[in-house]
Design an enzyme around this catalytic site. Structure first.
Site, PDB file in Angstrom:
ATOM      1  N   GLU A  75       0.818  -1.223   0.000  1.00 41.63           N
ATOM      2  CA  GLU A  75       0.000   0.000   0.000  1.00 41.63           C
ATOM      3  C   GLU A  75       0.849   1.269   0.000  1.00 41.63           C
ATOM      4  O   GLU A  75       1.228   1.762   1.063  1.00 41.63           O
ATOM      5  CB  GLU A  75      -0.940   0.011   1.219  1.00 41.63           C
ATOM      6  CG  GLU A  75      -1.841   1.237   1.264  1.00 41.63           C
ATOM      7  CD  GLU A  75      -2.778   1.283   2.478  1.00 41.63           C
ATOM      8  OE1 GLU A  75      -2.714   0.387   3.337  1.00 41.63           O
ATOM      9  OE2 GLU A  75      -3.563   2.232   2.556  1.00 41.63           O
ATOM     10  N   LYS A 126      -2.288  -1.981  -3.279  1.00 38.04           N
ATOM     11  CA  LYS A 126      -3.376  -1.159  -2.723  1.00 38.04           C
ATOM     12  C   LYS A 126      -3.011   0.302  -2.961  1.00 38.04           C
ATOM     13  O   LYS A 126      -2.399   0.952  -2.116  1.00 38.04           O
ATOM     14  CB  LYS A 126      -3.552  -1.467  -1.222  1.00 38.04           C
ATOM     15  CG  LYS A 126      -4.609  -0.598  -0.547  1.00 38.04           C
ATOM     16  CD  LYS A 126      -5.028  -1.135   0.819  1.00 38.04           C
ATOM     17  CE  LYS A 126      -5.950  -0.177   1.536  1.00 38.04           C
ATOM     18  NZ  LYS A 126      -6.597  -0.739   2.703  1.00 38.04           N
TER      19      LYS A 126
END
Ligand code: 5MM
Length: 329
Positions: free
Chosen positions: A174, A216
């Protein structure tokens, strides 16, 4: 399941991820905004409602938990991970130790947590985790992000990714480019592209298997304070263009964070991406925290007797984003 099977399951058609891995400080901030005290009991009451939603597995493939929550059980002694498994939902775990001030780089952060990570992963796997999450934070501002900050965060993400795969756990990678600031969507594109390129370079250096991970990303979007806000169509087009330019073949999917967008924005941007761009070689779905929980947390409002209202709210939101992930909203 192999890490490849887990990665594919996380981005299965019409499914996305519920991020409920707020660290102690973040959950306290969210509860305080509702006038609710953050205690072990209140956190349990709220989070129990989220992991005990009948039918959630139709729309949610995985749930990201915080250390306290992956150890939690219901009143009958059934682990939260087991409640999720009964719905066909995989359990994930946040393993970063937070984004800390990056020394010598004012205004920038570097995410820490590699020390002792292999041991922690081993324990989390025993507790039922099949995937993990690590969030790096990149801020756009005057003279930032610096190359040093991007490189440090990319290396951290890649080392974490390799440790996860070595432990048989799928890493969610992420790199969040924050929406805060007055930057344009063009600036967001430029920074997001650079960050994602550096992240994939670092993943390659560390030998992370692309088919056993999920990206992500944040969406390519105008800064919150930017006077001229890009249209939803532009956000969708720029986000897809950026990912197509940076995500190598083999990555099964990207599951977006909502990053402070309204629920409506988070739904329409994802929907437009999937509706208008059908030639993307990886899945585009959601891994939302606030956009999935905002209504549920407000409905719960600190009271056990409102748990069913929270369940209804999160199920309703999950269905909306599920449709957006198919482009059928
Ligand atoms: C749920 O919040 C996650 C943990 O955040 P902290 O470490 O700050 O407590 C966060 O990483 C979250 O998973 C992502 O930002 C996605 O959530 P949003 O709200 O951006 O969709």
């Amino acid at each position: 399941m192999t890490i490849q099977e887990v990665a594919l399951a996380l981005v299965a058609d019409g499914k996305g991820i519920l991020a409920m891995d707020e660290s102690s400080g973040t959950i306290e901030k969210r509860f305080t905004a509702l006038g609710v005290e953050s205690s072990e009991d209140t956190r349990w009451s709220y989070r129990y409602s989220l992991v005990s939603v009948k039918g959630l597995g139709q729309f949610i493939s995985g749930v990201i938990l915080f250390d306290e929550t992956i150890r939690s059980k219901d009143k009958q002694g059934v682990a939260f991970t087991e409640l999720l498994a009964r719905e066909g939902i995989l359990s994930g775990i946040k393993v970063d130790m937070g984004a800390k001030d990056f020394e010598g780089h004012p205004g920038e952060k570097n995410t820490l947590g590699l020390e002792g990570l292999p041991e922690r992963l081993k324990e989390y796997k025993e507790l039922g985790a099949s995937f993990a999450k690590w969030r790096a934070v990149i801020t756009i501002g005057e003279g930032i992000p610096t190359d040093d900050c991007i490189a440090a965060n990319a290396t951290g993400l890649a080392k974490y990714g390799k440790m996860c795969q070595d432990a048989g756990i799928v890493p969610i990678i992420e790199p969040e480019v924050l929406i805060d600031g007055d930057h344009t969507i063009e600036k967001s594109f430029e920074v997001s592209k650079k960050v994602q390129e550096k992240v994939f370079e670092a993943l390659n250096v560390q030998g992370v298997a692309l088919d056993g991970m999920i990206l992500k990303p944040s969406m390519v979007i105008s800064g919150k304070e930017c006077a001229e806000q890009a249209t939803p169509e532009e956000v969708a087009a720029q986000t897809v263009a950026c990912l197509k330019a940076t995500v190598p073949l083999g990555v099964p999917g990207c599951a977006f964070l909502s990053g402070g967008q309204s629920d409506e924005q988070a739904a329409s941007h994802l929907n437009l991406m999937n509706k208008n761009f059908t030639d993307v070689p990886f899945k585009l779905t959601f891994s939302y925290g606030r956009a999935l929980q905002r209504e549920a947390m407000a409905a719960w409002a600190g009271k056990d007797e409102n748990q069913d209202l929270a369940r209804e709210a999160v199920l309703k939101k999950a269905k909306v984003y599920s449709e957006a992930s198919l482009g059928t909203l």
